[in-house]
Design a protein around this motif. Structure first.
Motif, PDB file in Angstrom:
ATOM      1  N   ARG A   1       0.995  -1.221   0.110  1.00  0.00           N
ATOM      2  CA  ARG A   1       0.106   0.059  -0.125  1.00  0.00           C
ATOM      3  C   ARG A   1       0.929   1.122  -0.209  1.00  0.00           C
ATOM      4  O   ARG A   1       2.001   1.414   0.297  1.00  0.00           O
ATOM      5  N   LEU A   2       0.062   2.371  -0.422  1.00  0.00           N
ATOM      6  CA  LEU A   2       0.643   3.719   0.002  1.00  0.00           C
ATOM      7  C   LEU A   2      -0.182   4.140   1.203  1.00  0.00           C
ATOM      8  O   LEU A   2      -1.354   4.054   1.168  1.00  0.00           O
ATOM      9  N   LEU A   3       0.603   5.152   1.899  1.00  0.00           N
ATOM     10  CA  LEU A   3      -0.284   5.563   3.095  1.00  0.00           C
ATOM     11  C   LEU A   3       0.287   6.913   3.629  1.00  0.00           C
ATOM     12  O   LEU A   3       1.482   7.344   3.374  1.00  0.00           O
ATOM     13  N   GLY A   4      -0.469   7.671   4.050  1.00  0.00           N
ATOM     14  CA  GLY A   4      -0.065   8.908   4.787  1.00  0.00           C
ATOM     15  C   GLY A   4      -1.203   9.644   5.299  1.00  0.00           C
ATOM     16  O   GLY A   4      -2.268   9.263   5.164  1.00  0.00           O
ATOM     17  N   GLY A   5      -1.081  10.600   6.017  1.00  0.00           N
ATOM     18  CA  GLY A   5      -1.991  11.471   6.708  1.00  0.00           C
ATOM     19  C   GLY A   5      -2.408  12.793   5.848  1.00  0.00           C
ATOM     20  O   GLY A   5      -1.508  13.489   5.403  1.00  0.00           O
ATOM     21  N   GLY A   6      -3.496  12.928   5.848  1.00  0.00           N
ATOM     22  CA  GLY A   6      -4.178  14.182   5.147  1.00  0.00           C
ATOM     23  C   GLY A   6      -4.501  15.130   5.965  1.00  0.00           C
ATOM     24  O   GLY A   6      -5.208  15.012   7.028  1.00  0.00           O
ATOM     25  N   ARG A   7      -3.914  16.434   5.756  1.00  0.00           N
ATOM     26  CA  ARG A   7      -4.400  17.597   6.665  1.00  0.00           C
ATOM     27  C   ARG A   7      -5.766  17.741   6.133  1.00  0.00           C
ATOM     28  O   ARG A   7      -6.374  17.418   5.365  1.00  0.00           O
ATOM     29  N   MET A   8      -6.402  18.558   7.256  1.00  0.00           N
ATOM     30  CA  MET A   8      -7.934  18.951   7.185  1.00  0.00           C
ATOM     31  C   MET A   8      -7.963  20.288   7.437  1.00  0.00           C
ATOM     32  O   MET A   8      -8.592  20.854   8.481  1.00  0.00           O
ATOM     33  N   PRO A   9      -7.569  21.102   6.596  1.00  0.00           N
ATOM     34  CA  PRO A   9      -7.351  22.413   6.800  1.00  0.00           C
ATOM     35  C   PRO A   9      -8.687  23.090   6.928  1.00  0.00           C
ATOM     36  O   PRO A   9      -8.704  24.434   7.473  1.00  0.00           O
ATOM     37  N   GLY A  10      -9.628  22.659   6.343  1.00  0.00           N
ATOM     38  CA  GLY A  10     -11.058  23.373   6.540  1.00  0.00           C
ATOM     39  C   GLY A  10     -11.640  23.038   7.923  1.00  0.00           C
ATOM     40  O   GLY A  10     -12.996  23.760   8.334  1.00  0.00           O
ATOM     41  N   TYR A  11     -11.165  22.088   8.847  1.00  0.00           N
ATOM     42  CA  TYR A  11     -11.742  21.628   9.935  1.00  0.00           C
ATOM     43  C   TYR A  11     -12.074  22.779  10.857  1.00  0.00           C
ATOM     44  O   TYR A  11     -13.025  22.949  11.605  1.00  0.00           O
ATOM     45  N   HIS A  12     -11.144  23.690  10.971  1.00  0.00           N
ATOM     46  CA  HIS A  12     -11.119  24.926  12.065  1.00  0.00           C
ATOM     47  C   HIS A  12     -12.374  25.721  11.816  1.00  0.00           C
ATOM     48  O   HIS A  12     -13.011  26.475  12.643  1.00  0.00           O
ATOM     49  N   ASN A  13     -13.147  25.887  10.603  1.00  0.00           N
ATOM     50  CA  ASN A  13     -14.237  26.454  10.359  1.00  0.00           C
ATOM     51  C   ASN A  13     -15.486  25.662  10.667  1.00  0.00           C
ATOM     52  O   ASN A  13     -16.673  26.351  10.931  1.00  0.00           O
ATOM     53  N   PHE A  14     -15.238  24.478  11.282  1.00  0.00           N
ATOM     54  CA  PHE A  14     -16.460  23.826  11.614  1.00  0.00           C
ATOM     55  C   PHE A  14     -16.161  22.827  13.196  1.00  0.00           C
ATOM     56  O   PHE A  14     -17.092  22.117  13.622  1.00  0.00           O
ATOM     57  N   SER A  15     -15.210  23.093  13.653  1.00  0.00           N
ATOM     58  CA  SER A  15     -14.927  22.267  14.946  1.00  0.00           C
ATOM     59  C   SER A  15     -15.790  23.054  16.102  1.00  0.00           C
ATOM     60  O   SER A  15     -15.573  22.148  17.045  1.00  0.00           O
ATOM     61  N   ASP A  16     -16.566  23.956  15.920  1.00  0.00           N
ATOM     62  CA  ASP A  16     -17.505  24.113  17.205  1.00  0.00           C
ATOM     63  C   ASP A  16     -18.669  23.395  17.062  1.00  0.00           C
ATOM     64  O   ASP A  16     -19.253  23.507  18.103  1.00  0.00           O
ATOM     65  N   LYS A  17     -19.067  22.828  15.827  1.00  0.00           N
ATOM     66  CA  LYS A  17     -20.222  21.982  15.783  1.00  0.00           C
ATOM     67  C   LYS A  17     -19.973  20.589  15.436  1.00  0.00           C
ATOM     68  O   LYS A  17     -20.906  19.795  15.120  1.00  0.00           O
ATOM     69  N   LEU A  18     -18.720  20.285  14.795  1.00  0.00           N
ATOM     70  CA  LEU A  18     -18.496  18.875  14.412  1.00  0.00           C
ATOM     71  C   LEU A  18     -17.074  18.399  15.184  1.00  0.00           C
ATOM     72  O   LEU A  18     -16.229  18.991  15.155  1.00  0.00           O
ATOM     73  N   THR A  19     -17.383  17.264  15.317  1.00  0.00           N
ATOM     74  CA  THR A  19     -15.995  16.256  15.715  1.00  0.00           C
ATOM     75  C   THR A  19     -15.090  16.129  14.453  1.00  0.00           C
ATOM     76  O   THR A  19     -15.582  16.325  13.393  1.00  0.00           O
ATOM     77  N   ALA A  20     -13.732  16.070  14.637  1.00  0.00           N
ATOM     78  CA  ALA A  20     -13.006  15.886  13.476  1.00  0.00           C
ATOM     79  C   ALA A  20     -13.641  14.325  12.703  1.00  0.00           C
ATOM     80  O   ALA A  20     -13.375  14.562  11.571  1.00  0.00           O
ATOM     81  N   GLU A  21     -14.015  13.602  13.289  1.00  0.00           N
ATOM     82  CA  GLU A  21     -14.537  12.318  12.608  1.00  0.00           C
ATOM     83  C   GLU A  21     -15.591  12.652  11.978  1.00  0.00           C
ATOM     84  O   GLU A  21     -15.933  12.344  10.610  1.00  0.00           O
ATOM     85  N   GLN A  22     -16.762  13.600  12.333  1.00  0.00           N
ATOM     86  CA  GLN A  22     -17.946  13.791  11.833  1.00  0.00           C
ATOM     87  C   GLN A  22     -17.559  14.903  10.327  1.00  0.00           C
ATOM     88  O   GLN A  22     -18.121  14.623   9.598  1.00  0.00           O
ATOM     89  N   TYR A  23     -16.222  15.671  10.760  1.00  0.00           N
ATOM     90  CA  TYR A  23     -16.121  16.398   9.625  1.00  0.00           C
ATOM     91  C   TYR A  23     -15.484  15.710   8.370  1.00  0.00           C
ATOM     92  O   TYR A  23     -15.819  15.863   7.141  1.00  0.00           O
ATOM     93  N   ALA A  24     -14.748  14.803   8.657  1.00  0.00           N
ATOM     94  CA  ALA A  24     -14.102  13.880   7.709  1.00  0.00           C
ATOM     95  C   ALA A  24     -15.133  13.085   7.034  1.00  0.00           C
ATOM     96  O   ALA A  24     -15.280  12.782   5.810  1.00  0.00           O
ATOM     97  N   GLU A  25     -16.232  12.545   7.767  1.00  0.00           N
ATOM     98  CA  GLU A  25     -17.406  11.999   7.084  1.00  0.00           C
ATOM     99  C   GLU A  25     -17.946  12.560   6.310  1.00  0.00           C
ATOM    100  O   GLU A  25     -18.618  11.993   5.519  1.00  0.00           O
ATOM    101  N   GLN A  26     -18.435  13.909   6.829  1.00  0.00           N
ATOM    102  CA  GLN A  26     -19.210  14.804   5.731  1.00  0.00           C
ATOM    103  C   GLN A  26     -18.229  15.222   4.514  1.00  0.00           C
ATOM    104  O   GLN A  26     -18.920  15.498   3.353  1.00  0.00           O
ATOM    105  N   VAL A  27     -17.109  15.319   4.725  1.00  0.00           N
ATOM    106  CA  VAL A  27     -16.377  15.548   3.303  1.00  0.00           C
ATOM    107  C   VAL A  27     -16.428  14.121   2.416  1.00  0.00           C
ATOM    108  O   VAL A  27     -16.512  14.216   1.371  1.00  0.00           O
ATOM    109  N   ILE A  28     -16.132  12.938   2.991  1.00  0.00           N
ATOM    110  CA  ILE A  28     -16.194  11.957   2.131  1.00  0.00           C
ATOM    111  C   ILE A  28     -17.751  11.549   1.755  1.00  0.00           C
ATOM    112  O   ILE A  28     -17.826  11.079   0.518  1.00  0.00           O
TER     113      ILE A  28
END
Length: 221
Positions: free
Chosen positions: A147-174
């Motif tokens: 495999r290829l593996l790596g961590g992707g930054r989530m630079p848009g998360y700070h705009n939503f962190s007051d109402k979404l967990t990081a997991e919820q943010y990732a789920e909504q992007v996906i």
């Protein structure tokens, strides 16, 4: 070693591009590209320095790629080999890359780990990041890796962190309900999510979170 020449399109105009391994003579331009690609609030401590780049070239030159457009350096991508246990995916960027120095590179590793990818802002409309990622996929297949593996930054998360967990943010992007500059790009490149990693790297915009994402070798048995 890797060398690939092709055309990319600047609007409707074909322009020559070349992906190749980078070397010592490229270090000043690679550092300049880091500064352009990751401006504040991204930490300048995470920009490449010459010692790190020298390690990349010495320890795993096959994982040290750059791309030129009409002879001008436009971006780079760096990787190392490691082993990965999907049952225990948690780690930080510092742990995975030895703080970017890749002294923990394992020549017999079965996972190609992405240390960094960056493209000069003025060239981002040419989809050079996708070409660099494709070049790394080709190395995964060529070397029979898992495999290829790596961590992707989530630079848009700070705009939503007051109402979404990081997991919820990732789920909504996906799910396509939100767009993130990095995660959406990696999805377009064919990467698939593994897990959200807390305290992955110092990154104010992502609130230090990242989404671990992989690309599995379809030919690996």
């Amino acid at each position: 070693m890797y060398n690939k020449k092709q055309y990319v399109f600047d609007n409707e105009k074909p322009v020559k591009a070349e992906i190749r391994n980078y070397g010592k003579s490229d270090f000043p331009e690679l550092i300049a590209i880091q500064k352009e690609s990751f401006p504040p609030p991204f930490s300048s401590d995470l920009w490449w320095n010459e010692q790190q780049l020298a390690n990349h070239v010495a320890l795993y030159p096959q994982g040290a790629l750059c791309i030129e457009v009409e002879g001008e350096m436009a971006g780079s991508m760096t990787a190392l080999l490691t082993d990965f246990d999907p049952a225990h995916p948690e780690h930080t960027w510092q742990e995975a890359t030895d703080n970017g120095s890749i002294r923990n590179h394992k020549p017999g590793g079965t996972t190609l780990y992405i240390v960094d990818i960056c493209v000069r802002p003025k060239y981002r409309s040419l989809k050079l990041g996708q070409l660099l990622m494709q070049a790394m996929y080709e190395q995964v297949v060529h070397n029979g890796l898992e495999r290829l593996l790596g961590g992707g930054r989530m630079p848009g998360y700070h705009n939503f962190s007051d109402k979404l967990t990081a997991e919820q943010y990732a789920e909504q992007v996906i799910a396509g309900k939100l767009k993130d500059p990095v995660i959406s790009f990696l999805l377009r490149c064919g990467r698939t999510p593994v897990t959200v990693a807390a305290n992955y790297v110092e990154d104010e915009e992502s609130e230090n979170y990242a989404l671990l994402m992989e690309w599995k070798n379809p030919f690996h048995q």
